[in-house]
Design a protein around this motif. Structure first.
Motif, PDB file in Angstrom:
ATOM      1  N   UNK A 198       0.983  -1.320   0.102  1.00  0.00           N
ATOM      2  CA  UNK A 198       0.018  -0.068  -0.093  1.00  0.00           C
ATOM      3  C   UNK A 198       0.973   1.237   0.034  1.00  0.00           C
ATOM      4  N   UNK A 199       1.769   1.224   0.807  1.00  0.00           N
ATOM      5  CA  UNK A 199       2.959   2.332   0.704  1.00  0.00           C
ATOM      6  C   UNK A 199       3.453   2.722  -0.667  1.00  0.00           C
ATOM      7  N   UNK A 200       3.649   1.634  -1.118  1.00  0.00           N
ATOM      8  CA  UNK A 200       4.121   1.863  -2.658  1.00  0.00           C
ATOM      9  C   UNK A 200       3.192   2.411  -3.550  1.00  0.00           C
ATOM     10  N   UNK A 201       1.927   1.892  -3.563  1.00  0.00           N
ATOM     11  CA  UNK A 201       0.858   2.436  -4.488  1.00  0.00           C
ATOM     12  C   UNK A 201       0.368   3.757  -4.035  1.00  0.00           C
ATOM     13  N   UNK A 202       0.310   3.724  -2.641  1.00  0.00           N
ATOM     14  CA  UNK A 202      -0.512   5.326  -2.446  1.00  0.00           C
ATOM     15  C   UNK A 202       0.672   6.332  -2.178  1.00  0.00           C
ATOM     16  N   UNK A 203       1.795   6.233  -1.900  1.00  0.00           N
ATOM     17  CA  UNK A 203       2.674   7.032  -1.181  1.00  0.00           C
ATOM     18  C   UNK A 203       2.332   7.847  -0.092  1.00  0.00           C
ATOM     19  N   UNK A 204       3.215   8.896   0.241  1.00  0.00           N
ATOM     20  CA  UNK A 204       2.873   9.528   1.404  1.00  0.00           C
ATOM     21  C   UNK A 204       2.190  10.934   1.323  1.00  0.00           C
ATOM     22  N   UNK A 205       2.129  11.491   0.156  1.00  0.00           N
ATOM     23  CA  UNK A 205       1.223  12.459  -0.129  1.00  0.00           C
ATOM     24  C   UNK A 205      -0.136  12.488  -0.091  1.00  0.00           C
ATOM     25  N   UNK A 238      -7.892   4.635  -9.882  1.00  0.00           N
ATOM     26  CA  UNK A 238      -8.794   3.257 -10.090  1.00  0.00           C
ATOM     27  C   UNK A 238      -7.607   2.499  -9.698  1.00  0.00           C
ATOM     28  N   UNK A 239      -6.355   2.615  -9.996  1.00  0.00           N
ATOM     29  CA  UNK A 239      -5.055   1.634  -9.716  1.00  0.00           C
ATOM     30  C   UNK A 239      -4.954   1.444  -8.391  1.00  0.00           C
ATOM     31  N   UNK A 240      -5.269   2.397  -7.471  1.00  0.00           N
ATOM     32  CA  UNK A 240      -5.035   2.288  -6.185  1.00  0.00           C
ATOM     33  C   UNK A 240      -6.014   1.353  -5.632  1.00  0.00           C
ATOM     34  N   UNK A 290      -7.538  -3.853  -3.286  1.00  0.00           N
ATOM     35  CA  UNK A 290      -8.516  -4.955  -3.314  1.00  0.00           C
ATOM     36  C   UNK A 290      -7.877  -6.270  -3.497  1.00  0.00           C
ATOM     37  N   UNK A 291      -6.822  -6.156  -4.223  1.00  0.00           N
ATOM     38  CA  UNK A 291      -5.872  -7.317  -4.682  1.00  0.00           C
ATOM     39  C   UNK A 291      -5.279  -7.654  -3.331  1.00  0.00           C
ATOM     40  N   UNK A 317      -6.425   1.688   3.243  1.00  0.00           N
ATOM     41  CA  UNK A 317      -6.711   2.139   1.655  1.00  0.00           C
ATOM     42  C   UNK A 317      -8.273   3.149   1.594  1.00  0.00           C
ATOM     43  N   UNK A 318      -9.026   2.567   2.313  1.00  0.00           N
ATOM     44  CA  UNK A 318     -10.162   3.357   2.288  1.00  0.00           C
ATOM     45  C   UNK A 318     -10.072   4.843   3.094  1.00  0.00           C
TER      46      UNK A 318
END
Length: 347
Positions: A196-203, A210-212, A217-218, A244-245
């Motif tokens: 999740x850290x890689x997908x969402x980042x800190x900002x 949609x990718x996030x 979900x995966x 994530x939510x």
């Protein structure tokens, strides 16, 4: 569990940290009343996912040397944990009925240096029994620091290594304290948070995509499927959805800013570590009012007082001990190491 505060950038993470800490307290006080309160125990799963998320998000945002990372973790975790552990040791020496208290010097030494060991009850718990989670955290930090040496592919290496350890440990049924923890399926919750850290980042200003959503979900689906193998991972999947939510809501501008709840998030580590001492203080205070009055107080009221006291004590520890002590230790480590000590989120 002790993670770098993200100031005003990730309010949702602070809210979830607050919920996790309070959930654990409620579990410890109310678990015998109804099984619904047993869900509070899984605040720990939420802490693990958040920890994985924050470490990757922050170090992706600003390249970090392994030494800097470890010094930062030491400054954030060790001082309050050592104080809480030494207090538990002293309280157990004075009051043998202190919950799971231990006066074993050998266990104390191992506890202070996060070496997994069994206590007198045969459980894999340190002198401060709540510190069992930090044995997982410190192992994660140690492995994560090693991946920082890699120029690329560190997330893949981290997830592969944790997956391999769990896969090896499951059929072995290890009995040693260290091997039990270092092959526990709970490690996969850190890996899930790291993804999740890689997908969402800190900002927080980065728009949701949609990718996030699909990635989160995966990850949750994988943990859910693995829960048929190790049941607790189902709560790791729930933690992934919550993290994530929260991030998606925040990036969509739908997350309210509640300073008091953020403050509880800031104090979550202190609340978690020192809760047992709050319970003792409430018990001793009621005992001082006299046996008759003590028995007249309904158990539900005592449990409520314990919960409030644990939160209040955590806030006091944050303000009077954790913040100034962390600042002092970071400055001392900076002088000794000659480099900055701290992780910060990108704006």
């Amino acid at each position: 569990m002790a993670i770098e505060r993200t100031d005003a950038t990730l309010w949702s993470i602070q809210y979830l940290r607050a919920a996790a800490a309070v959930g654990v307290i409620v579990f410890h006080q109310m678990q015998m009343r109804h099984r619904i309160f047993g869900l509070g125990e899984h605040g720990v799963d939420l802490f693990f996912v958040i920890s994985g998320f924050i470490m990757v998000a922050l170090t992706d945002a600003r390249p970090t040397r392994p030494r800097t990372f470890l010094l930062d973790r030491i400054a954030r975790i060790v001082p309050p944990y050592w104080i809480a552990t030494l207090c538990a040791f002293l309280v157990a020496a004075v009051d043998p009925y202190f919950y799971h208290g231990s006066t074993d010097p050998g266990l104390l030494a191992k506890s202070l240096f996060f070496v997994p060991a069994r206590n007198a009850f045969g459980e894999i718990e340190p002198t401060l029994f709540l510190g069992w989670t930090l044995n997982y955290e410190m192992f994660f930090y140690a492995v994560f620091a090693l991946t920082l040496f890699l120029p690329r592919g560190r997330l893949v290496v981290l997830c592969t290594l944790f997956g391999a350890l769990v896969a090896i440990g499951r059929p072995m049924h290890p009995t040693g304290a260290a091997t039990t923890i270092y092959t526990d399926p709970l490690l996969l919750e850190f890996a899930a948070g790291a993804i999740l850290g890689r997908v969402f980042g800190a900002g927080a200003a980065v728009p949701a995509s949609l990718r996030q959503v699909l990635a989160a979900l995966a990850v949750a689906l994988v943990l859910t499927l693995l829960a048929f193998w190790s049941g607790r991972l189902l709560f790791g999947a729930v933690a992934v959805v919550l993290v994530a939510g929260g991030l998606l809501l925040e990036r969509g501008g739908a997350m309210p800013r509640l300073p008091w709840l953020k403050l509880l998030g800031d104090a979550s580590f202190a609340i978690y570590l020192f809760q047992q001492f709050a319970f003792v203080l409430v018990g001793k205070s009621l005992a001082l009012t006299g046996r008759l009055l003590h028995h007249a107080v309904p158990h539900l009221l005592i449990e409520a007082l314990n919960i409030v006291a644990a939160i209040a004590l955590g806030l006091l520890v944050l303000r009077l001990l954790e913040r100034p002590l962390t600042k002092t230790v970071k400055e001392a480590l900076r002088r000794l190491s000659g480099e900055p000590v701290g992780l910060r989120a990108a704006a």
